[in-house]
Scaffold this motif. Sequence first.
Motif, mmCIF file in Angstrom:
data_model
loop_
_atom_site.group_PDB
_atom_site.id
_atom_site.type_symbol
_atom_site.label_atom_id
_atom_site.label_comp_id
_atom_site.label_asym_id
_atom_site.label_seq_id
_atom_site.Cartn_x
_atom_site.Cartn_y
_atom_site.Cartn_z
ATOM 1 N N LEU A 36 30.670 -10.628 -7.811
ATOM 2 C CA LEU A 36 31.500 -11.703 -8.382
ATOM 3 C C LEU A 36 31.800 -11.425 -9.849
ATOM 4 O O LEU A 36 32.937 -11.567 -10.307
ATOM 5 C CB LEU A 36 30.809 -13.057 -8.242
ATOM 6 C CG LEU A 36 30.641 -13.600 -6.833
ATOM 7 C CD1 LEU A 36 29.879 -14.919 -6.877
ATOM 8 C CD2 LEU A 36 31.975 -13.781 -6.153
ATOM 9 N N PRO A 44 40.230 -16.259 -5.796
ATOM 10 C CA PRO A 44 39.209 -16.930 -6.601
ATOM 11 C C PRO A 44 37.927 -17.200 -5.806
ATOM 12 O O PRO A 44 37.965 -17.789 -4.737
ATOM 13 C CB PRO A 44 39.865 -18.257 -6.985
ATOM 14 C CG PRO A 44 41.325 -18.058 -6.773
ATOM 15 C CD PRO A 44 41.459 -17.032 -5.697
ATOM 16 N N GLU A 46 33.787 -18.380 -6.703
ATOM 17 C CA GLU A 46 32.880 -18.779 -7.772
ATOM 18 C C GLU A 46 31.495 -19.071 -7.225
ATOM 19 O O GLU A 46 31.339 -19.451 -6.066
ATOM 20 C CB GLU A 46 33.411 -19.988 -8.521
ATOM 21 C CG GLU A 46 33.523 -21.242 -7.697
ATOM 22 C CD GLU A 46 34.114 -22.394 -8.480
ATOM 23 O OE1 GLU A 46 33.354 -23.090 -9.163
ATOM 24 O OE2 GLU A 46 35.339 -22.572 -8.396
ATOM 25 N N ASP A 47 30.515 -18.869 -8.070
ATOM 26 C CA ASP A 47 29.129 -19.185 -7.726
ATOM 27 C C ASP A 47 28.920 -20.672 -7.980
ATOM 28 O O ASP A 47 29.113 -21.152 -9.084
ATOM 29 C CB ASP A 47 28.188 -18.356 -8.594
ATOM 30 C CG ASP A 47 26.741 -18.723 -8.390
ATOM 31 O OD1 ASP A 47 26.379 -19.067 -7.253
ATOM 32 O OD2 ASP A 47 25.978 -18.660 -9.368
#
Length: 73
Positions: A36, A44, A46-47
Amino acid sequence: MIKKVLVTLLVTVDTEDEEICPTGDPLIENVVLNVLDDGFFTDPVEDICTSHISDYVEHSKRTEKRIENLYYG
């Protein structure tokens, strides 16, 4: 139509592997987070929340709150 999908992964991290986890902290460096951070994905990603498996209950509560914030604004 664009939809968000939540994927839950259990990652085993060798904290002594200096390439994968140079700091020894698997919550900030592991194969998934490293990919990532490197910007590998073109879409896109995301964590949302990273935690030790022993903290699963607390993790799930934080994840639920994070998702509510993302989804409902």
